[in-house]
Enzyme design. Structure first.
Site, PDB file in Angstrom:
ATOM      1  N   CYS A  76     -19.156  -6.571  -6.138  1.00 53.71           N
ATOM      2  CA  CYS A  76     -19.032  -7.710  -5.230  1.00 53.71           C
ATOM      3  C   CYS A  76     -20.136  -7.690  -4.191  1.00 53.71           C
ATOM      4  CB  CYS A  76     -17.671  -7.679  -4.537  1.00 53.71           C
ATOM      5  SG  CYS A  76     -17.435  -9.023  -3.350  1.00 53.71           S
ATOM      6  N   CYS A  82     -16.585  -7.459   4.027  1.00 56.06           N
ATOM      7  CA  CYS A  82     -15.326  -8.196   4.202  1.00 56.06           C
ATOM      8  C   CYS A  82     -14.161  -7.279   4.533  1.00 56.06           C
ATOM      9  CB  CYS A  82     -15.012  -9.041   2.968  1.00 56.06           C
ATOM     10  SG  CYS A  82     -14.020  -8.234   1.705  1.00 56.06           S
ATOM     11  N   CYS A  85     -11.268  -4.028  -0.775  1.00 52.31           N
ATOM     12  CA  CYS A  85     -11.824  -3.316  -1.939  1.00 52.31           C
ATOM     13  C   CYS A  85     -12.730  -2.159  -1.524  1.00 52.31           C
ATOM     14  CB  CYS A  85     -12.605  -4.269  -2.837  1.00 52.31           C
ATOM     15  SG  CYS A  85     -11.689  -5.697  -3.391  1.00 52.31           S
ATOM     16  N   GLN A 304       5.200  -9.713  -6.521  1.00 53.51           N
ATOM     17  CA  GLN A 304       4.141  -8.707  -6.619  1.00 53.51           C
ATOM     18  C   GLN A 304       2.835  -9.365  -7.050  1.00 53.51           C
ATOM     19  OE1 GLN A 304       3.996  -5.590  -5.831  1.00 53.51           O
ATOM     20  NE2 GLN A 304       6.099  -4.797  -5.767  1.00 53.51           N
ATOM     21  N   TYR A 333      16.650  -4.648  -0.427  1.00 53.85           N
ATOM     22  CA  TYR A 333      15.364  -5.307  -0.176  1.00 53.85           C
ATOM     23  C   TYR A 333      14.945  -6.065  -1.436  1.00 53.85           C
ATOM     24  CZ  TYR A 333      15.615  -1.590   3.334  1.00 53.85           C
ATOM     25  OH  TYR A 333      16.046  -0.716   4.313  1.00 53.85           O
ATOM     26  N   GLU A 354      18.774  -8.900   1.061  1.00 57.83           N
ATOM     27  CA  GLU A 354      17.420  -9.189   1.527  1.00 57.83           C
ATOM     28  C   GLU A 354      17.483  -9.858   2.898  1.00 57.83           C
ATOM     29  OE1 GLU A 354      13.633 -10.036   2.379  1.00 57.83           O
ATOM     30  OE2 GLU A 354      14.171  -8.769   0.679  1.00 57.83           O
ATOM     31  N   ASP A 403      13.714  -0.911  -2.547  1.00 58.80           N
ATOM     32  CA  ASP A 403      12.275  -1.192  -2.490  1.00 58.80           C
ATOM     33  C   ASP A 403      11.943  -1.718  -1.099  1.00 58.80           C
ATOM     34  OD1 ASP A 403       9.639  -1.786  -2.954  1.00 58.80           O
ATOM     35  OD2 ASP A 403      10.008  -3.330  -4.470  1.00 58.80           O
ATOM     36  N   CYS A 430       5.824   1.278  -1.496  1.00 53.31           N
ATOM     37  CA  CYS A 430       4.383   1.034  -1.386  1.00 53.31           C
ATOM     38  C   CYS A 430       3.740   1.967  -0.376  1.00 53.31           C
ATOM     39  CB  CYS A 430       4.117  -0.424  -1.007  1.00 53.31           C
ATOM     40  SG  CYS A 430       4.858  -0.900   0.569  1.00 53.31           S
TER      41      CYS A 430
END
Length: 474
Positions: A76, A82, A85, A304, A333, A354, A403, A430
């Site tokens: 990129c 930015c 990544c 996701q 969740y 949730e 989650d 995560c």
């Protein structure tokens, strides 16, 4: 008289030895740990310190003496500017190794619990164009890169649509091509930009909160459907006319858009919470598909962002749950009920909880769309809904799937899980660091039986981790 700012040092010919959090790498100079972005282990560099504390420093590489064999050429043109990544310069196979180690380190150092052998991470089949959602910001303050400033580049047009620059909330990097989503994102964004330039549309001023064009969201799906949502700040009748002209242009130029939406946002942020999303053309949603199940995704829905890896993640969660068709499952969740509906065929009943009411309505709709009749969904703060009274009313779960967000589970939620005493817990996270903390709280009654990392976001340090816990024999 102001104090003279102390000049920070330059370290010469330093070897980068490891990776750290937030996409940075590590070097060691004497007793100092130095955190450096956009380098990889094996690089030999000169480092200019940008921030110095007692036992660590932050620095930037100002000269490369040797390039690591693990280094690859970033694909990129905006790499290093930015802010996304950050691992593009690191070979993907090496990224996978370091993410695996990140999971191991967090679970052992923070959790301090007995662990089985951790399964090899499931890498992403796609390392470009893997995202199904991107958001871009309109701004009247285009960010100029260091090279552009040094070359004294001048632009006739200082409006920009692209990504926020880290630590500069009112500056936006103009993006011509982003590799994270199907190329349709570039075609749509650039066409809207050019139309706005040609017709002198006002781009948003993030400081004064003025300007018509604010934000753009593009969603793609594995069913071939396409959603575009534009955020405007409409201040007068002329703005309404211009809004309609732009949306008409988009609808005509891109007939493949199946959901063209807009909002009028006069808040101080770009979140959709509390805003009325209106349909200009098509439906108010698109569909994702998984094993014949269809999942409705609206403008405010969480899904996701790596569709292919989401499927792998949910398959692992279902496998770890060990369902036979007789179990009562709690899905904590639950979001829009994706996991709940995905495992429902193998369960007696699934109860999803949730915080976001709109997500729960989507979860109910997803059950209805797929003819699933053994799910129940509840909206509210997890610690307030999941109580001992709730469990006494709805039954003790055989399996809990959880989650949570990056912050992990509230202590009250952990205590209620311990009270519920399910046979198995499947913990999807995560953030392996907060997951490790929660696992240590569960360790008295539950033993970790299996750990499976899944890479959702190539070229970043983020990783999803699925842990199976089983009740100890006390």
């Amino acid at each position: 008289m102001s104090r003279k700012k102390k000049e920070l040092p330059v370290f010469e010919e330093v070897t980068i030895t490891d990776v750290a959090a937030e996409g940075k790498a590590i070097a060691r100079v004497n007793d100092f740990v130095v955190f450096v972005p956009y380098v990889v282990p094996g690089d030999v560099v000169d480092l200019k310190v940008t921030r110095k504390k007692h036992h660590y420093a932050e620095a930037e590489a100002i000269h490369f003496h040797e390039y690591s064999q693990k280094r690859v050429k970033p694909f990129c043109q905006y790499f290093g500017v930015c802010g996304g990544c950050k691992w593009q310069c690191l070979d993907y196979k090496e990224q996978i190794k370091y993410k695996q180690q990140q999971v191991v380190d967090n679970l052992t150092r923070i959790g301090k619990i007995e662990l089985p052998e951790i399964y090899p991470i499931i890498g992403s089949e796609k390392v470009m164009e893997y995202r199904n959602k991107l958001e871009f910001t309109f701004s009247n303050k285009r960010w100029l890169t260091r090279e552009e400033i040094e070359q004294d580049v001048h632009y006739d047009q200082m409006n920009a649509v692209g990504f926020h620059i880290p630590e500069a909330f009112d500056k936006v990097l103009a993006v011509e091509k982003c590799w994270l989503q199907d190329d349709i994102n570039n075609q749509i964004r650039n066409a809207i930009r050019d139309f706005a330039y040609a017709h002198d549309y006002a781009f948003f001023n993030l400081r004064t909160q003025e300007g018509l064009l604010r934000n753009m969201m593009i969603r793609t799906s594995n069913t071939g459907q396409l959603m575009v949502l534009i955020q405007f700040k409409i201040s007068n009748e002329q703005d309404k006319i211009r809004k309609n002209e732009l949306l008409t242009y988009i609808a005509d130029k891109f007939p493949q858009i199946t959901s063209l939406l807009y909002v009028n946002n006069d808040k101080c942020n770009d979140t959709l919470e509390g805003l009325d999303v209106k349909v200009f053309k098509g439906a108010d949603h698109i569909f994702e598909e998984m094993e014949g199940l269809r999942f409705k995704v609206g403008a405010k829905s969480f899904y996701q962002t790596n569709t292919g890896q989401a499927y792998n993640l949910y398959k692992v969660a279902r496998q770890f749950a060990g369902l036979t068709g007789n179990e009562l499952v709690y899905d904590l969740y639950t979001g829009t009920g994706t996991i709940a509906n995905f495992v429902s065929r193998q369960a007696r009943q699934v109860i999803g909880i949730e915080y976001v009411p709109e997500a729960i309505e989507d979860a109910k709709m997803n059950s209805e769309i797929n003819g699933i009749k053994n799910t129940l969904f509840f909206a509210g703060d997890m610690k307030d809904i999941l109580t001992q009274d709730f469990i006494n009313e709805h039954g003790r779960p055989d399996v809990i799937i959880t989650d949570p967000p990056r912050a992990g589970m509230h202590g009250d939620v952990v205590n209620t899980i311990l009270f519920a005493e399910p046979i198995r817990i499947v913990y999807v996270s995560c953030n392996p660091a907060t997951q490790a903390r929660d696992l240590s709280l569960l360790d008295a009654k539950y033993k970790v039986m299996a750990v499976q990392p899944v890479d959702m976001f190539p070229h970043t340090q983020h990783v999803e981790n699925v842990v199976l816990l089983e009740k100890r024999e006390l």
